[in-house]
Motif scaffolding. Structure first.
Motif, PDB file in Angstrom:
ATOM      1  N   GLY A  32       0.785  -1.191  -0.094  1.00  0.00           N
ATOM      2  CA  GLY A  32       0.002  -0.016  -0.149  1.00  0.00           C
ATOM      3  C   GLY A  32       1.009   1.242   0.030  1.00  0.00           C
ATOM      4  N   ASP A  33       0.140   2.117   0.371  1.00  0.00           N
ATOM      5  CA  ASP A  33       0.953   3.423   0.288  1.00  0.00           C
ATOM      6  C   ASP A  33       2.062   3.740   1.395  1.00  0.00           C
ATOM      7  N   ILE A  34       3.195   4.488   0.945  1.00  0.00           N
ATOM      8  CA  ILE A  34       4.257   4.641   1.937  1.00  0.00           C
ATOM      9  C   ILE A  34       4.075   5.940   2.574  1.00  0.00           C
ATOM     10  N   ASP A  35       4.243   5.802   3.877  1.00  0.00           N
ATOM     11  CA  ASP A  35       4.162   7.110   4.765  1.00  0.00           C
ATOM     12  C   ASP A  35       5.543   7.855   4.940  1.00  0.00           C
ATOM     13  N   VAL A  36       6.354   7.005   5.177  1.00  0.00           N
ATOM     14  CA  VAL A  36       7.711   7.686   5.263  1.00  0.00           C
ATOM     15  C   VAL A  36       8.733   7.181   4.365  1.00  0.00           C
ATOM     16  N   ARG A  82      -2.165  13.686   0.668  1.00  0.00           N
ATOM     17  CA  ARG A  82      -1.910  15.024   1.533  1.00  0.00           C
ATOM     18  C   ARG A  82      -1.351  14.422   2.939  1.00  0.00           C
ATOM     19  N   TYR A  83      -0.748  13.463   2.609  1.00  0.00           N
ATOM     20  CA  TYR A  83       0.107  12.719   3.944  1.00  0.00           C
ATOM     21  C   TYR A  83       1.313  12.297   3.464  1.00  0.00           C
ATOM     22  N   GLY A  84       2.327  12.513   4.356  1.00  0.00           N
ATOM     23  CA  GLY A  84       3.579  11.711   4.178  1.00  0.00           C
ATOM     24  C   GLY A  84       4.852  12.472   4.609  1.00  0.00           C
ATOM     25  N   HIS A  85       6.045  11.921   4.413  1.00  0.00           N
ATOM     26  CA  HIS A  85       7.208  12.771   5.144  1.00  0.00           C
ATOM     27  C   HIS A  85       8.529  11.986   4.188  1.00  0.00           C
ATOM     28  N   ILE A  86       9.252  12.798   3.847  1.00  0.00           N
ATOM     29  CA  ILE A  86      10.499  12.403   2.989  1.00  0.00           C
ATOM     30  C   ILE A  86      11.658  12.899   3.775  1.00  0.00           C
ATOM     31  N   ILE A  87      12.442  12.138   4.027  1.00  0.00           N
ATOM     32  CA  ILE A  87      13.617  12.467   4.963  1.00  0.00           C
ATOM     33  C   ILE A  87      14.978  12.157   4.029  1.00  0.00           C
ATOM     34  N   ASN A  88      15.532  13.142   4.001  1.00  0.00           N
ATOM     35  CA  ASN A  88      16.797  13.235   2.941  1.00  0.00           C
ATOM     36  C   ASN A  88      18.085  13.242   3.778  1.00  0.00           C
ATOM     37  N   ILE A  89      18.717  12.360   3.900  1.00  0.00           N
ATOM     38  CA  ILE A  89      20.164  12.354   4.467  1.00  0.00           C
ATOM     39  C   ILE A  89      21.206  13.133   3.623  1.00  0.00           C
ATOM     40  N   ALA A  90      21.414  14.222   4.181  1.00  0.00           N
ATOM     41  CA  ALA A  90      22.623  14.878   3.381  1.00  0.00           C
ATOM     42  C   ALA A  90      23.756  15.144   4.299  1.00  0.00           C
ATOM     43  N   SER A  91      24.364  16.108   4.528  1.00  0.00           N
ATOM     44  CA  SER A  91      25.709  16.066   5.434  1.00  0.00           C
ATOM     45  C   SER A  91      26.004  17.618   5.722  1.00  0.00           C
ATOM     46  N   LEU A 115       2.469  22.648   0.246  1.00  0.00           N
ATOM     47  CA  LEU A 115       0.917  22.877  -0.356  1.00  0.00           C
ATOM     48  C   LEU A 115       0.029  21.676  -0.148  1.00  0.00           C
ATOM     49  N   PHE A 116       0.672  20.396  -0.042  1.00  0.00           N
ATOM     50  CA  PHE A 116      -0.235  19.193   0.073  1.00  0.00           C
ATOM     51  C   PHE A 116       0.056  18.516   1.587  1.00  0.00           C
ATOM     52  N   ASP A 117       0.564  19.325   2.384  1.00  0.00           N
ATOM     53  CA  ASP A 117       0.834  18.673   3.701  1.00  0.00           C
ATOM     54  C   ASP A 117       1.801  17.476   3.938  1.00  0.00           C
ATOM     55  N   VAL A 118       2.755  17.794   3.135  1.00  0.00           N
ATOM     56  CA  VAL A 118       3.890  16.478   2.819  1.00  0.00           C
ATOM     57  C   VAL A 118       5.021  17.172   3.663  1.00  0.00           C
ATOM     58  N   PHE A 119       5.665  16.689   4.489  1.00  0.00           N
ATOM     59  CA  PHE A 119       6.754  17.137   5.174  1.00  0.00           C
ATOM     60  C   PHE A 119       7.975  16.674   4.474  1.00  0.00           C
ATOM     61  N   VAL A 120       9.179  17.464   4.540  1.00  0.00           N
ATOM     62  CA  VAL A 120      10.323  17.016   3.924  1.00  0.00           C
ATOM     63  C   VAL A 120      11.467  17.771   4.874  1.00  0.00           C
ATOM     64  N   THR A 121      12.189  16.539   5.262  1.00  0.00           N
ATOM     65  CA  THR A 121      13.367  16.913   6.312  1.00  0.00           C
ATOM     66  C   THR A 121      14.728  16.650   5.877  1.00  0.00           C
ATOM     67  N   THR A 122      15.759  17.536   6.000  1.00  0.00           N
ATOM     68  CA  THR A 122      17.105  17.116   5.587  1.00  0.00           C
ATOM     69  C   THR A 122      17.910  16.564   7.055  1.00  0.00           C
ATOM     70  N   VAL A 123      18.685  15.661   6.942  1.00  0.00           N
ATOM     71  CA  VAL A 123      19.626  15.490   8.059  1.00  0.00           C
ATOM     72  C   VAL A 123      21.140  15.657   7.631  1.00  0.00           C
ATOM     73  N   ASN A 124      21.703  16.537   8.367  1.00  0.00           N
ATOM     74  CA  ASN A 124      22.758  17.223   8.171  1.00  0.00           C
ATOM     75  C   ASN A 124      23.772  16.825   9.236  1.00  0.00           C
ATOM     76  N   PRO A 125      24.455  15.393   8.984  1.00  0.00           N
ATOM     77  CA  PRO A 125      25.310  15.010  10.198  1.00  0.00           C
ATOM     78  C   PRO A 125      27.033  15.272   9.759  1.00  0.00           C
ATOM     79  N   GLY A 126      27.705  15.334  10.835  1.00  0.00           N
ATOM     80  CA  GLY A 126      29.161  15.363  10.760  1.00  0.00           C
ATOM     81  C   GLY A 126      29.482  13.906  10.541  1.00  0.00           C
ATOM     82  N   PRO A 127      30.781  13.755  10.839  1.00  0.00           N
ATOM     83  CA  PRO A 127      31.311  12.319  10.554  1.00  0.00           C
ATOM     84  C   PRO A 127      30.433  11.245  11.578  1.00  0.00           C
ATOM     85  N   ILE A 128      30.089  10.132  11.050  1.00  0.00           N
ATOM     86  CA  ILE A 128      29.334   9.073  11.708  1.00  0.00           C
ATOM     87  C   ILE A 128      30.424   7.880  12.155  1.00  0.00           C
ATOM     88  N   ALA A 129      30.113   7.143  13.020  1.00  0.00           N
ATOM     89  CA  ALA A 129      30.968   6.056  13.179  1.00  0.00           C
ATOM     90  C   ALA A 129      30.399   4.952  12.534  1.00  0.00           C
TER      91      ALA A 129
END
Length: 265
Positions: free
Chosen positions: A85-89, A136-145, A178-192
């Motif tokens: 079915g539909d993808i929520d995140v 009109r629902y969902g969340h996209i999370i992009n791992i950036a840096s 405009l469609f109540d969909v969220f977009v988040t970027t994650v900007n980490p430094g170096p990760i172990a």
């Protein structure tokens, strides 16, 4: 405290066979979400699936996916929609880097980083945007840096890909708002994680920043806590993000003062 918003939701994670992606999968499942794990290492994915299903009462599906193969991306996401079915995140976590000076990095590596880090991320995102807009629902999370905010020597190509991810994310955030969909970027430094087994084969960079490296489990929990909320960015560690902000305001000063430290890769 569990993120009740995630109970019985469907979360798709690319690059889920290790590192941060794997930890996001475990944390999502712990919070009651059904997870779909995508990566090229299907054997590793099967092991994670078994561990999740043994420890949490959720559904876990796995699919082989090379995000740089856009035809394959379309087929896999179509199959996910048909079966789950539909993808929520959607968590766009797949990516890699190679730390070399710009004049030595090969065209093959340049193309490879853009194919995975940028075009692959865009291809996966395009697959979920129509359904999220319609629902009109969902969340996209992009791992950036943090490299997408402040480039340093020996990371010119990797930083360029992450600059592209931030630019793309900032644009679609406004479109999808405009469609109540969220977009988040994650900007980490170096990760172990094993990221540096490819990025830093000499081991020099890891040796210099080892004490500052982020714990992938803690970062994953922070990301999962933000799911299905209107969080613009997650920046970690805070002191490094402060440096990025100062760089935006005073780039020439930061480049001059930090020159010696920046070359410690």
């Amino acid at each position: 405290m569990a993120n009740q918003r995630l109970r019985n939701k469907t979360i798709v994670i690319t690059g889920a066979s290790g590192g941060l992606g794997e930890q996001i999968a475990f944390s999502s499942a712990k919070n009651g979400a059904n997870v779909i794990l995508l990566a090229r290492n299907i054997k590793r994915l099967e092991g994670i699936k078994q561990e999740i299903e043994e420890n949490y009462k959720v559904q876990c599906d796995v699919h082989y996916l090379d995000v740089s193969n856009h035809e394959q991306v379309s087929k896999v996401f179509q199959r996910i929609t048909e079966e789950n079915g539909d993808i929520d995140v959607l968590v766009n976590n797949a990516g890699y880097g190679i730390f070399e000076e710009a004049h030595t990095v090969s065209i093959e590596h340049i193309k490879g980083m853009f194919d995975v880090n940028v075009l692959g991320l865009m291809a996966c995102t395009k697959e979920v945007m129509p359904q999220m807009r319609k629902k009109r629902y969902g969340h996209i999370i992009n791992i950036a840096s943090q490299a997408g905010k402040m480039a340093t020597p020996k990371s010119s190509i990797y930083a360029a890909t992450k600059h592209a991810v931030l630019g793309y994310s900032n644009s679609i955030r406004m479109e999808l708002s405009l469609f109540d969909v969220f977009v988040t970027t994650v900007n980490p430094g170096p990760i172990a994680t094993n990221f540096f087994s490819i990025a830093d084969q000499s081991g020099t960079y890891v040796k210099n920043v080892e004490r500052f490296m982020l714990n992938p489990e803690k970062l994953a929990n922070q990301i999962v806590d933000s799911m299905l909320t209107n969080k613009r960015e997650i920046n970690a560690p805070k002191w490094m993000n402060a440096g990025s902000i100062i760089y935006t305001l005073f780039p020439r000063l930061v480049e001059r003062v930090g020159r010696k430290a920046f070359f410690k890769k």
